[in-house]
Scaffold this motif. Structure first.
Motif, mmCIF file in Angstrom:
data_model
loop_
_atom_site.group_PDB
_atom_site.id
_atom_site.type_symbol
_atom_site.label_atom_id
_atom_site.label_comp_id
_atom_site.label_asym_id
_atom_site.label_seq_id
_atom_site.Cartn_x
_atom_site.Cartn_y
_atom_site.Cartn_z
ATOM 1 N N TYR A 1 0.814 -1.223 0.000
ATOM 2 C CA TYR A 1 0.000 0.000 0.000
ATOM 3 C C TYR A 1 0.846 1.270 0.000
ATOM 4 C CZ TYR A 1 -3.630 3.335 1.361
ATOM 5 O OH TYR A 1 -4.479 4.411 1.406
ATOM 6 N N TYR A 2 1.963 1.243 0.715
ATOM 7 C CA TYR A 2 2.788 2.437 0.849
ATOM 8 C C TYR A 2 4.014 2.440 -0.070
ATOM 9 C CZ TYR A 2 0.073 4.064 4.860
ATOM 10 O OH TYR A 2 -0.935 4.541 5.678
ATOM 11 N N ASP A 3 4.059 1.561 -1.044
ATOM 12 C CA ASP A 3 5.228 1.500 -1.926
ATOM 13 C C ASP A 3 5.525 2.844 -2.596
ATOM 14 O OD1 ASP A 3 5.594 -1.152 -1.312
ATOM 15 O OD2 ASP A 3 4.939 -1.935 -3.255
ATOM 16 N N PHE A 4 4.497 3.490 -3.123
ATOM 17 C CA PHE A 4 4.724 4.755 -3.826
ATOM 18 C C PHE A 4 5.093 5.876 -2.862
ATOM 19 C CE2 PHE A 4 2.152 2.471 -7.024
ATOM 20 C CZ PHE A 4 3.023 2.590 -8.110
ATOM 21 N N LEU A 5 4.551 5.820 -1.643
ATOM 22 C CA LEU A 5 4.940 6.798 -0.633
ATOM 23 C C LEU A 5 6.420 6.658 -0.292
ATOM 24 C CD1 LEU A 5 4.391 8.968 1.508
ATOM 25 C CD2 LEU A 5 3.693 7.135 3.055
ATOM 26 N N LEU A 6 6.887 5.434 -0.151
ATOM 27 C CA LEU A 6 8.300 5.201 0.157
ATOM 28 C C LEU A 6 9.189 5.666 -0.989
ATOM 29 C CD1 LEU A 6 7.924 1.695 1.846
ATOM 30 C CD2 LEU A 6 8.342 3.893 2.978
ATOM 31 N N MET A 7 8.721 5.491 -2.222
ATOM 32 C CA MET A 7 9.458 6.018 -3.370
ATOM 33 C C MET A 7 9.505 7.542 -3.320
ATOM 34 S SD MET A 7 7.953 3.488 -6.344
ATOM 35 C CE MET A 7 8.635 4.474 -7.678
ATOM 36 N N GLN A 8 8.400 8.164 -2.917
ATOM 37 C CA GLN A 8 8.359 9.621 -2.807
ATOM 38 C C GLN A 8 9.339 10.118 -1.743
ATOM 39 O OE1 GLN A 8 6.839 12.009 -4.628
ATOM 40 N NE2 GLN A 8 7.858 13.518 -3.303
ATOM 41 N N LEU A 9 9.432 9.412 -0.630
ATOM 42 C CA LEU A 9 10.386 9.801 0.409
ATOM 43 C C LEU A 9 11.822 9.726 -0.111
ATOM 44 C CD1 LEU A 9 8.837 8.085 3.563
ATOM 45 C CD2 LEU A 9 8.581 10.452 2.811
ATOM 46 N N ASP A 10 12.132 8.677 -0.877
ATOM 47 C CA ASP A 10 13.455 8.583 -1.497
ATOM 48 C C ASP A 10 13.693 9.752 -2.451
ATOM 49 O OD1 ASP A 10 14.182 6.256 -0.150
ATOM 50 O OD2 ASP A 10 13.416 4.937 -1.740
ATOM 51 N N LYS A 11 12.646 10.139 -3.187
ATOM 52 C CA LYS A 11 12.749 11.274 -4.111
ATOM 53 C C LYS A 11 13.015 12.569 -3.346
ATOM 54 C CE LYS A 11 12.300 13.185 -8.244
ATOM 55 N NZ LYS A 11 13.321 12.957 -9.302
ATOM 56 N N MET A 12 12.408 12.711 -2.181
ATOM 57 C CA MET A 12 12.627 13.892 -1.346
ATOM 58 C C MET A 12 14.078 13.990 -0.889
ATOM 59 S SD MET A 12 9.033 13.476 0.698
ATOM 60 C CE MET A 12 9.322 14.627 2.034
ATOM 61 N N VAL A 13 14.673 12.845 -0.564
ATOM 62 C CA VAL A 13 16.094 12.820 -0.198
ATOM 63 C C VAL A 13 16.939 13.188 -1.423
ATOM 64 C CG1 VAL A 13 18.016 11.364 0.543
ATOM 65 C CG2 VAL A 13 15.787 11.150 1.665
ATOM 66 N N GLU A 14 16.636 12.559 -2.554
ATOM 67 C CA GLU A 14 17.388 12.784 -3.791
ATOM 68 C C GLU A 14 17.377 14.257 -4.201
ATOM 69 O OE1 GLU A 14 16.771 11.709 -8.509
ATOM 70 O OE2 GLU A 14 16.076 10.255 -7.013
ATOM 71 N N GLU A 15 16.243 14.923 -4.003
ATOM 72 C CA GLU A 15 16.101 16.309 -4.434
ATOM 73 C C GLU A 15 16.501 17.313 -3.354
ATOM 74 O OE1 GLU A 15 15.476 17.178 -7.488
ATOM 75 O OE2 GLU A 15 15.053 15.168 -8.235
ATOM 76 N N GLY A 16 16.955 16.814 -2.199
ATOM 77 C CA GLY A 16 17.472 17.703 -1.172
ATOM 78 C C GLY A 16 16.452 18.322 -0.241
ATOM 79 N N PHE A 17 15.253 17.728 -0.162
ATOM 80 C CA PHE A 17 14.227 18.253 0.734
ATOM 81 C C PHE A 17 14.097 17.451 2.024
ATOM 82 C CE2 PHE A 17 12.945 19.991 -3.364
ATOM 83 C CZ PHE A 17 12.720 21.314 -3.019
ATOM 84 N N LEU A 18 14.769 16.321 2.107
ATOM 85 C CA LEU A 18 14.715 15.479 3.302
ATOM 86 C C LEU A 18 16.094 14.891 3.539
ATOM 87 C CD1 LEU A 18 12.872 14.117 5.480
ATOM 88 C CD2 LEU A 18 12.587 12.219 3.854
ATOM 89 N N ARG A 19 16.577 15.020 4.771
ATOM 90 C CA ARG A 19 17.886 14.468 5.097
ATOM 91 C C ARG A 19 17.788 12.962 5.307
ATOM 92 N NH1 ARG A 19 19.392 18.314 9.954
ATOM 93 N NH2 ARG A 19 19.958 16.268 10.777
ATOM 94 N N THR A 20 18.854 12.261 4.972
ATOM 95 C CA THR A 20 18.862 10.806 5.097
ATOM 96 C C THR A 20 18.614 10.364 6.528
ATOM 97 O OG1 THR A 20 20.405 10.623 3.238
ATOM 98 C CG2 THR A 20 20.217 8.713 4.685
ATOM 99 N N ASP A 21 19.191 11.080 7.509
ATOM 100 C CA ASP A 21 18.980 10.682 8.901
ATOM 101 C C ASP A 21 17.522 10.866 9.320
ATOM 102 O OD1 ASP A 21 19.332 13.433 8.735
ATOM 103 O OD2 ASP A 21 20.225 13.601 10.728
ATOM 104 N N ASN A 22 16.814 11.821 8.719
ATOM 105 C CA ASN A 22 15.391 11.976 9.020
ATOM 106 C C ASN A 22 14.530 10.950 8.284
ATOM 107 O OD1 ASN A 22 15.669 14.078 10.872
ATOM 108 N ND2 ASN A 22 15.733 15.615 9.246
#
Length: 198
Positions: A138-159
């Motif tokens: 169910y959350y596969d696409f959400l988890l992909m979005q979180l990875d995208k947020m890290v990739e684009e510099g909006f979310l730190r890896t530790d967070n």
């Protein structure tokens, strides 16, 4: 962990696997003698997680706003049921009573609660583990979005690592317990910061 908040849908979804997973979470919490704290309703996944705990001799605390109690049916067989005035008061009270959080599948409300508690974790307001039960992908696409947020510099890896993910209830609880042992300064939330008492 002595108590865990569960966020989930007031609908059951289109597949039986979601209701089955919700029931298994409640049953697993009861088996581990962990108190379930949730939104207090008896419909959808909310009702099933409560049933899973209650039918396995668990302790269940429901917290529901008065206006929702008029729209939804509050669960009648809980260990305790608290009525509050607002959604903000409900969320703060639920988290203040908990050592950790689990999100099951759900809609806007579940996503709102999940991202709010992740924000509080990021700000070190809440220090307990935040778990995501990824039922049926169910959350596969959400988890992909979180990875995208890290990739684009909006979310730190530790967070990103603040979110603990598994697809089975027992595994998720074990991973959350491991997270808590590695992050022992688990302080209860000061709900007065988020509740308007005026």
């Amino acid at each position: 962990m002595q108590s865990i908040v569960v966020y989930c849908g007031s609908n059951s979804g289109n597949k039986a696997v979601y209701a089955e997973a919700a029931y298994s979470v409640g049953a697993e919490l009861a088996k581990r003698n962990i108190k379930l704290i949730y939104g207090g309703g008896n419909m959808g996944l909310m009702g099933r997680v409560a049933d899973g705990a209650m039918e396995n001799q668990g302790f269940v605390t429901g917290i529901i706003p008065n206006f929702l109690a008029k729209l939804e049916n509050a669960h009648k067989t809980l260990s305790e049921l608290h009525f509050v005035e607002t959604m903000h008061e409900r969320k703060a009270k639920m988290v203040a009573m908990s050592d950790g959080v689990i999100a099951l599948p759900g809609g806007y409300g579940t996503f709102d609660e999940l991202f709010e508690i992740l924000t509080w974790s990021q700000l070190r307001i809440f220090n307990g583990p935040v778990g995501l039960l990824n039922v049926n992908g169910y959350y596969d696409f959400l988890l992909m979005q979180l990875d995208k947020m890290v990739e684009e510099g909006f979310l730190r890896t530790d967070n990103l690592k603040l979110l603990v993910v598994a697809d089975e209830a027992g595994t998720l609880l074990e991973k959350m317990d491991d997270y808590r042992q590695k992050n022992p300064e688990n302080k209860p939330l000061d709900s007065s910061l988020y509740v308007d008492n005026n």
